[in-house]
Motif scaffolding. Structure first.
Motif, PDB file in Angstrom:
ATOM      1  N   CYS A 664      37.308  38.507  34.122  1.00 57.04           N
ATOM      2  CA  CYS A 664      37.653  39.916  34.366  1.00 57.04           C
ATOM      3  C   CYS A 664      37.859  40.686  33.069  1.00 57.04           C
ATOM      4  O   CYS A 664      38.539  41.725  33.051  1.00 57.04           O
ATOM      5  N   GLY A 665      37.330  40.188  31.984  1.00 55.28           N
ATOM      6  CA  GLY A 665      37.425  40.904  30.722  1.00 55.28           C
ATOM      7  C   GLY A 665      38.760  40.775  30.037  1.00 55.28           C
ATOM      8  O   GLY A 665      39.117  41.597  29.193  1.00 55.28           O
ATOM      9  N   GLN A 666      39.505  39.722  30.383  1.00 59.90           N
ATOM     10  CA  GLN A 666      40.813  39.548  29.732  1.00 59.90           C
ATOM     11  C   GLN A 666      40.658  39.070  28.286  1.00 59.90           C
ATOM     12  O   GLN A 666      41.509  39.351  27.453  1.00 59.90           O
ATOM     13  N   ARG A 737      31.187  41.633  33.440  1.00 62.92           N
ATOM     14  CA  ARG A 737      32.545  41.485  32.933  1.00 62.92           C
ATOM     15  C   ARG A 737      33.248  42.850  32.919  1.00 62.92           C
ATOM     16  O   ARG A 737      34.400  42.987  33.335  1.00 62.92           O
ATOM     17  N   ARG A 741      36.454  44.008  35.184  1.00 63.61           N
ATOM     18  CA  ARG A 741      37.625  44.539  34.460  1.00 63.61           C
ATOM     19  C   ARG A 741      37.990  45.927  34.987  1.00 63.61           C
ATOM     20  O   ARG A 741      39.162  46.236  35.228  1.00 63.61           O
ATOM     21  N   ARG A 745      41.531  46.687  36.859  1.00 63.86           N
ATOM     22  CA  ARG A 745      42.470  47.489  36.067  1.00 63.86           C
ATOM     23  C   ARG A 745      42.692  48.874  36.679  1.00 63.86           C
ATOM     24  O   ARG A 745      43.813  49.396  36.654  1.00 63.86           O
ATOM     25  N   ALA A 773      44.570  41.711  36.086  1.00 67.53           N
ATOM     26  CA  ALA A 773      44.396  42.863  35.192  1.00 67.53           C
ATOM     27  C   ALA A 773      45.176  42.694  33.902  1.00 67.53           C
ATOM     28  O   ALA A 773      45.226  43.615  33.084  1.00 67.53           O
TER      29      ALA A 773
END
Length: 947
Positions: A664-666, A737, A741, A745, A773
């Protein structure tokens, strides 16, 4: 993973208990933080909360949660009001059902019964507040007659008395003969009724052949007349001024006086002056220093001897009244007096006349202006700052009225909406001394004692009074109690530890906002201002948010007499029809209305009230919160917002299914490729954050609800979630991704924005979404940081591109509609445009149900396929049309539509329907007819193409 079905009942019970047990509702008392305080207008312990409470508590809790999320030191103080008259009546009615009166029990036993009722009713109210989701600090809960408040009430009374601002005197007050007590203006309803105007002859004492004709609506008070007034410029009566008249039926003489109060063009221009039985006459009598002649007993019967006083309260010799009226009820006496006047030739004529009759809102009895001994607070007297000096402040030395006016004029207190300032100032500029005593048993007993000589001693307790009176004194306490508004006026500081200088007083006085109804601006709001400024030198609150009344769906006031009251908990939990019918008809004050109540209820709720949940109810209330507007509660709107909860739940489930156990782009080191669709959503999110924050700062909960509803339902769910499916299916790793995200978020941020008005569902969803998120910095969304807009994320080019894409998709959908294509039919789309649509084309097939979307240099020439134009582009669906089959289908659809149109048209054309039917039903029919006619127009256009 979230449950497949949204179940508000299970969520709400679990989360409220956790919030309360974990102490999230309590303030930090960190004086280095900004403070936000709010006082709950204490509901009366006379029953249960109603929809008006649910409305203002939604506003208060929304503000409380908002400021708590901003990291402020937040304190929302709950409490309930003992509601003297109202509560005493409730318990007396319960006793009456058992053929018992309060006098049978005695004062102490009766008050014990009321305390039992308070425990039951108060417990019901607090449970209802929990169900609505109110995040109040229950550790600070108060009752206006608890021990702490009783001590403050006595302290305030003693100080005001010592300052010369409380006095006892004989004054004219609103008197309810059934209750046997003075009542406030708020407890008096002025009802227009058909009455009569009696024209009565008052002969001259020295020449009975001449007379003045007096017109009156209250001949029964004639025996208390002290003068007849005429206008000083009325030439008809100039020669009568100063002469004596024979008062009919009495044998007394009274003077003719001149006063500008008289309207010479109304009636005969002659007005009987009865200062002991009329508020206007009282003022006329004071100007002319007449006597005050009281002819009525406290039960509104005629006295055998009239009590006479002067305006200094001194007793004058009594006047004997005609024996035939003694002990007679006022209205029976009216009939007898009119008959006697007619017999004596003194009744000139009787006219029918519309008049406003003051009636007690609790008993329905006609209120009588009555001259009685009462305790008063002086509104326009400067305090004596001797024994108990006021605190140093800009308010010191002003009268209580001046304090109230200055608080608003200086800008320290403001009304929202601002127009209520005019109402406030009008009351303040015409204020009378406040009658604070009531002849009841339930309430704060007045802290005054009398010795055997009638001397009064005001003290905090009997021991202190005895110390003043001397050891030999025999003291009896004043039996009267204080007006309910007296103790509730002290709430802003009595709940914060006054008279001690506590940390709570420093942190939470003034509070930021008072949320209340317009009907108690004078009775409660103004009195809180005068008492708080007088005793603390501070205003009690800065903003006064005045909201409208919550009415039923037809605009009627919700009341037990109408049988249209709805318990907020019934909307939260749902209730079946049999139980709802019982609740709406039990205890009807007008039982004859029961059949109509049953019929209306069955029509409105044929299957009972479904489960809405607290969040849907709160969001409905927020959506209605236009400043100062009266609210007609529509259950259809609540149903729509229950669907909104379902939409939010299902969208969250979709997001979780697509992002759980996914990147999730963390990890900020991995590349992210944001599409113009992502940028558009992030731009709209920043704009939404700003709009919602402004709405909360300006008390525009309706704008908050509208903004969030449109963003979540229309932009996030209907547009972005659908477009994200294309990106997740066809994008590369960096785009996927970025999409995941953005999904998590934005949704996590939206949950925080939504939390003040929908606390339960947002908490449940946030607990699952926040970790994905990378936003779970606290254990509860209640304590999560309020979102702040990031202007660097606002991308105007992405907004333009998204607008173009939306226009294209809507144009294609319209084309499909014109061609009557079923949703299951996927066809190719051809687009002719001078612009490169490469970034937009991938989204069209899924969003417009197409097999493909292709940009071409020129569209093929054809007569069959319709063409749409969108921002310079020409669009065509490539499909073969069976003209004969299409004509047949359209003709059949037109026939069905025409039948519906004819039916509604006939209904609206029926004589009298539009005038007699409820306006909302007529409007509904008209809107439905317009919609059907528009559909018929579209079908006609399609038929023309296939002729």
């Amino acid at each position: 993973m979230l449950n497949s079905q949204y179940s508000p009942s299970e969520i709400e019970a679990r989360w409220y208990q956790q919030w309360e047990e974990r102490g999230y509702f309590e303030p930090s008392l960190d004086l280095n933080k900004p403070s936000f305080a709010i006082q709950l207008p204490p509901p009366n312990v006379t029953g249960t909360l109603h929809m008006g409470h649910a409305f203002n508590q939604t506003i208060m809790d929304g503000l409380t949660r908002y400021h708590r999320m901003k990291g402020e030191n937040v304190c929302w103080i709950p409490g309930s009001d003992h509601a003297g008259i109202a509560t005493q009546i409730v318990v007396e009615r319960q006793l009456a059902a058992e053929n018992i009166t309060r006098h049978d029990l005695g004062r102490d036993a009766f008050i014990a019964k009321i305390w039992d009722w308070k425990k039951f009713s108060g417990g019901t109210i607090t449970e209802q507040m929990r169900r609505v989701g109110c995040s109040v600090d229950w550790s600070r809960e108060y009752f206006t007659m608890d021990e702490t408040r009783a001590e403050v009430v006595s302290e305030v009374f003693v100080r005001l008395f010592q300052q010369g601002l409380i006095y006892r005197g004989k004054r004219l007050v609103n008197w309810d003969p059934v209750l046997g007590t003075a009542v406030s203006d708020l407890e008096v309803e002025n009802i227009e009724e058909n009455g009569h105007m009696w024209h009565i002859r008052y002969p001259l004492a020295d020449d009975p052949t001449q007379s003045l004709i007096v017109a009156t609506t209250r001949p029964e008070t004639l025996l208390g007349d002290v003068a007849v007034a005429v206008h000083p410029e009325d030439e008809r009566y100039a020669s009568f001024i100063g002469k004596q008249l024979l008062l009919p039926l009495s044998g007394r003489t009274i003077p003719v006086i001149a006063d500008e109060y008289v309207d010479k063009d109304f009636g005969t221009g002659c007005v009987k002056i009865t200062p002991a039985h009329d508020f206007n006459d009282y003022e006329v009598g004071k100007r002319h220093q007449t006597a005050l002649v009281n002819v009525l007993a406290l039960d509104a019967t005629i006295l055998p001897q009239a009590e006479v006083f002067n305006f200094q309260g001194q007793v004058q010799p009594a006047i004997s009244l005609p024996a035939q009226y003694a002990g007679m009820d006022r209205f029976k006496a009216r009939k007898q007096m009119v008959a006697d006047l007619q017999e004596q030739g003194l009744l000139v004529k009787v006219e029918e006349h519309k008049l406003m009759t003051p009636k007690g809102d609790r008993t329905g009895s006609v209120i009588e202006p009555m001259l009685t001994n009462q305790w008063f607070v002086a509104m326009t007297r400067t305090p004596d700052n001797g024994v108990y000096a006021e605190p140093e402040s800009e308010f010191k030395g002003k009268t209580l009225t001046e304090k109230c006016i200055h608080a608003v004029e200086s800008g320290q207190v403001r009304f929202i909406p601002e127009n209520w300032v005019n109402t406030y100032n009008q009351w303040m500029n015409n204020i009378q001394d406040w009658c604070i005593s009531r002849q009841l048993w339930w309430g704060h007993q007045i802290p005054a004692w009398y010795d055997q000589h009638g001397q009064v001693y005001v003290a905090r307790n009997e021991a202190e009074a005895l110390a003043q009176a001397g050891a030999d004194a025999v003291l009896t306490r004043d039996e009267d109690v204080l007006d309910t508004w007296f103790s509730s006026a002290l709430v802003p500081f009595s709940t914060l530890g006054w008279p001690e200088n506590t940390p709570e007083l420093k942190a939470f006085l003034p509070s930021q906002v008072l949320v209340t109804g317009y009907e108690i601006i004078f009775f409660w709001v103004a009195r809180m201002i005068m008492m708080t400024t007088h005793f603390t030198g501070k205003v009690p609150f800065h903003d006064i948010y005045i909201h409208g009344m919550v009415r039923d769906h037809e605009g009627k006031k919700m009341s037990k007499s109408e049988g249209n009251v709805i318990d907020p908990v019934d909307l939260i939990d749902g209730i079946d029809l049999p139980e709802l019918l019982i609740k709406r008809t039990t205890g009807l004050r007008r039982p004859e209305k029961a059949p109509k109540v049953v019929k209306d209820t069955e029509k409105l709720f044929p299957n009972g009230i479904p489960v809405f949940g607290a969040d849907a109810l709160r969001f409905t209330m927020a959506s209605y919160a236009s400043l100062g507007r009266t609210i007609n509660f529509d259950f259809k709107r609540a149903e729509g917002y229950r669907n909104f909860c379902n939409k939010l739940w299902n969208a969250s489930r979709f997001v979780l299914m697509n992002v759980e156990n996914q990147d999730c782009g963390q990890d900020e080191t991995l590349p992210l490729t944001y599409s113009f669709v992502d940028q558009w959503l992030l731009t709209r999110l920043q704009q939404t954050i700003s709009a919602v924050t402004e709405a909360l700062d300006t008390y525009r909960f309706d704008m908050l609800a509208q903004t969030l509803y449109e963003f979540i339902w229309n932009e996030y769910c209907d547009w972005y979630v659908e477009l994200a499916k294309t990106q997740l299916q066809k994008g590369d790793a960096a785009q996927q991704r970025a999409t995941r995200r953005t999904l998590v978020r934005v949704l996590e941020t939206v949950l925080r924005l939504l939390h003040p008005v929908m606390p339960f569902i947002t908490e449940e969803l946030w607990q699952t979404l926040a970790p994905l998120a990378n936003a779970k910095q606290t254990d509860s969304i209640m304590l999560a940081a309020w979102p702040v807009a990031d202007e660097s994320l606002i991308q105007p080019p992405a907004m333009e591109q998204m607008t173009y894409l939306q226009d294209l998709i809507n144009s294609v959908r319209n084309l499909r509609g014109e061609m009557g294509l079923a949703m299951s039919v996927k066809v190719p789309l051809l687009i002719q445009s001078s612009h490169d649509l490469g970034d937009l084309l991938p989204y069209l097939p899924m969003m417009a149900r197409l097999s493909e979307a292709q940009q071409v240099e020129r569209l093929p020439e054809t007569d069959d396929a319709p063409v749409a134009v969108c921002q310079g582009a020409r669009l065509m669906l490539k499909v073969e049309v069976d003209k004969a089959a299409e004509r047949l289908r359209l003709h059949k659809e037109a026939e069905k539509l025409q039948k519906k149109i004819d039916k509604i048209d006939a209904k609206l054309s029926k004589p009298g329907y539009a005038e007699k039917a409820p306006a909302h039903l007529v409007e509904k029919d008209r809107l439905e007819l317009a919609e059907l006619e528009e559909k018929m127009t579209q079908i006609s256009k399609q038929l023309e193409k296939y002729q």
